[in-house]
Design an enzyme around this catalytic site. Structure first.
Site, PDB file in Angstrom:
ATOM      1  N   CYS A 160     -12.352 -32.787 -37.571  1.00  0.00           N
ATOM      2  CA  CYS A 160     -12.958 -33.956 -38.229  1.00  0.00           C
ATOM      3  C   CYS A 160     -12.488 -35.241 -37.551  1.00  0.00           C
ATOM      4  O   CYS A 160     -13.281 -35.985 -36.995  1.00  0.00           O
ATOM      5  CB  CYS A 160     -12.609 -33.939 -39.707  1.00  0.00           C
ATOM      6  SG  CYS A 160     -13.377 -32.539 -40.523  1.00  0.00           S
ATOM      7  N   ARG A 180     -15.589 -37.686 -37.275  1.00  0.00           N
ATOM      8  CA  ARG A 180     -17.030 -37.450 -37.486  1.00  0.00           C
ATOM      9  C   ARG A 180     -17.362 -37.294 -38.960  1.00  0.00           C
ATOM     10  O   ARG A 180     -18.490 -37.532 -39.379  1.00  0.00           O
ATOM     11  CB  ARG A 180     -17.480 -36.180 -36.733  1.00  0.00           C
ATOM     12  CG  ARG A 180     -16.872 -34.920 -37.260  1.00  0.00           C
ATOM     13  CD  ARG A 180     -17.499 -33.641 -36.727  1.00  0.00           C
ATOM     14  NE  ARG A 180     -16.757 -32.518 -37.254  1.00  0.00           N
ATOM     15  CZ  ARG A 180     -16.968 -31.960 -38.435  1.00  0.00           C
ATOM     16  NH1 ARG A 180     -17.931 -32.392 -39.215  1.00  0.00           N
ATOM     17  NH2 ARG A 180     -16.209 -30.976 -38.856  1.00  0.00           N
ATOM     18  N   ALA A 182     -15.473 -37.498 -43.108  1.00  0.00           N
ATOM     19  CA  ALA A 182     -14.269 -37.794 -43.891  1.00  0.00           C
ATOM     20  C   ALA A 182     -14.482 -37.528 -45.371  1.00  0.00           C
ATOM     21  O   ALA A 182     -15.398 -38.091 -45.998  1.00  0.00           O
ATOM     22  CB  ALA A 182     -13.817 -39.235 -43.686  1.00  0.00           C
TER      23      ALA A 182
HETATM   24  O1  LIG Z   1      -8.593 -34.269 -41.269  1.00  0.00           O
HETATM   25  C1  LIG Z   1      -9.592 -33.993 -41.975  1.00  0.00           C
HETATM   26  C2  LIG Z   1     -10.169 -32.717 -41.984  1.00  0.00           C
HETATM   27  C3  LIG Z   1     -11.246 -32.493 -42.756  1.00  0.00           C
HETATM   28  N1  LIG Z   1     -11.786 -33.479 -43.517  1.00  0.00           N
HETATM   29  C4  LIG Z   1     -12.959 -33.168 -44.369  1.00  0.00           C
HETATM   30  C5  LIG Z   1     -14.265 -33.805 -44.073  1.00  0.00           C
HETATM   31  C6  LIG Z   1     -15.256 -32.823 -44.719  1.00  0.00           C
HETATM   32  O2  LIG Z   1     -15.321 -33.063 -46.117  1.00  0.00           O
HETATM   33  C7  LIG Z   1     -14.590 -31.479 -44.486  1.00  0.00           C
HETATM   34  C8  LIG Z   1     -15.101 -30.769 -43.267  1.00  0.00           C
HETATM   35  O3  LIG Z   1     -16.410 -30.373 -43.483  1.00  0.00           O
HETATM   36  P1  LIG Z   1     -17.532 -30.415 -42.346  1.00  0.00           P
HETATM   37  O4  LIG Z   1     -18.689 -29.709 -42.998  1.00  0.00           O
HETATM   38  O5  LIG Z   1     -17.003 -29.655 -41.166  1.00  0.00           O
HETATM   39  O6  LIG Z   1     -17.813 -31.852 -42.035  1.00  0.00           O
HETATM   40  O7  LIG Z   1     -13.219 -31.765 -44.311  1.00  0.00           O
HETATM   41  C9  LIG Z   1     -11.217 -34.720 -43.542  1.00  0.00           C
HETATM   42  O8  LIG Z   1     -11.662 -35.647 -44.247  1.00  0.00           O
HETATM   43  N2  LIG Z   1     -10.145 -34.945 -42.754  1.00  0.00           N
END
Ligand SMILES: O=c1ccn([C@H]2C[C@H](O)[C@@H](COP(=O)(O)O)O2)c(=O)[nH]1
Ligand SMILES: Nc1nc(=O)c2c([nH]1)NC[C@@H]1CN(c3ccc(C(=O)N[C@@H](CCC(=O)O)C(=O)O)cc3)CN21
Length: 283
Positions: A160, A180, A182
């Protein structure tokens, strides 16, 4: 802290509902947020409108610096934050690349410290950046990135907060970090700590003054089951003054970070906070 609350408020007021297939939940979403942390002035961006588990955030960062790919190694450092993604995600559990319990696969530092080359072998991106910065070199591409689309199906989650670009200007070290996606109530509360701490640590081990950490977020969201506590509790609270992060000055090299450094080498002073809020976590 004010920037964080302003982003939360913006999502509540202007966000659009987006169906998320991976988690099966709806997310209230905005696109693009630019946060900045003045490391030179020691403005540690720790959330004060609820209790923040900042040590776990630094444990994650240490794991990303060390190139860990296993939730057990993260637990050993001091955070359980990778347990669910490594062991509870149905798609990852069925993935033939998963090496067993706690395996996270090719994610974060496991990519960045051993970035695969198309012609075979790999590059240790972080080692190269530390070497350059220590010699006062900024080649305008000092980027520690975990972003490798060819490896997405070999890891439990796409990174992310995926790229950290360091720059040297007039003896001052800057960081531009890009995220990308959050999870604003949970993940972002730690990611801000990580951008700040990463710049402070890199400045310390390469012998430069730390400047500003710029943090760009593309998709910033609040999951549907997090909206109520955010809107009705956290956003009604007044923030306290920013606390201060103290890092053990004996940390002098990348090797120190890879070998003996623990959470005992980090302290937060003057942390005043409101009572904790437990936000639901989506796997
Ligand atoms: O460091 C981090 C790792 C993960 N996240 C959050 C952002 C999303 O809610 C999920 C990942 O889901 P995707 O479908 O792969 O976008 O995890 C975060 O904020 N910070
Ligand atoms: N949906 C989702 N959001 C995230 O923020 C996120 C992921 N997935 N997957 C990968 C990592 C794991 N991260 C996590 C995982 C758990 C917490 C969490 O439960 N935090 C609580 C309690 C922490 C504790 O007791 O140590 C918190 O209140 O901050 C935070 C970030 C950040 N990332």
């Amino acid at each position: 802290m004010k920037q964080y609350l302003a982003l939360c408020q913006r999502i509540v007021e202007q966000g659009k509902w987006v169906e998320n297939k991976r988690t099966g939940k709806r997310c209230l979403t905005v696109i693009n947020a630019d946060l900045a942390y003045n490391v030179e002035q020691g403005e540690f961006p720790l959330v004060t409108t609820r209790k923040s588990f900042w040590k776990a955030a630094i444990a994650e960062l240490l794991g990303y610096i060390r190139g860990y790919d296993n939730a057990a190694d993260f637990r050993q450092l001091g955070t359980k934050s990778w347990d669910a993604n490594a062991n509870e995600n149905e798609i990852w559990l069925k993935n033939p690349y998963r090496k067993g319990k706690d395996d996270m696969g090719l994610v974060y530092g496991a990519i960045g410290r051993r970035f695969p080359k198309p012609n075979g072998g790999s590059i240790d991106l972080l080692h190269q950046i530390v070497e350059d910065l220590t010699q006062g070199i900024d080649n305008r591409g000092e980027i520690y990135t975990f972003y490798h689309p060819g490896a997405f199906d070999m890891g439990c989650l796409r990174p992310c907060l995926h790229s950290h670009h360091f720059s040297l200007l007039d003896g001052v070290l800057y960081l531009n970090s890009t995220q990308r996606s959050a999870d604003v109530p949970l993940g972002l509360n730690w990611n801000m700590v990580q951008c700040y701490t990463f710049l402070a640590l890199m400045a310390q081990i390469t012998g430069h003054q730390a400047g500003i950490a710029f943090h760009k977020i593309v998709n910033a969201h609040i999951y549907e089951d997090q909206l109520e506590p955010m809107r009705d509790i956290q956003l009604t609270r007044e923030p306290f003054p920013a606390p201060t992060l103290k890092i053990n000055p004996d940390i002098k090299t990348l090797n120190d970070l890879e070998t003996w450094v623990t959470l005992a080498d980090f302290e937060v002073e003057n942390y005043q906070y409101h009572p904790s809020i437990q936000y639901p976590f989506s796997v």
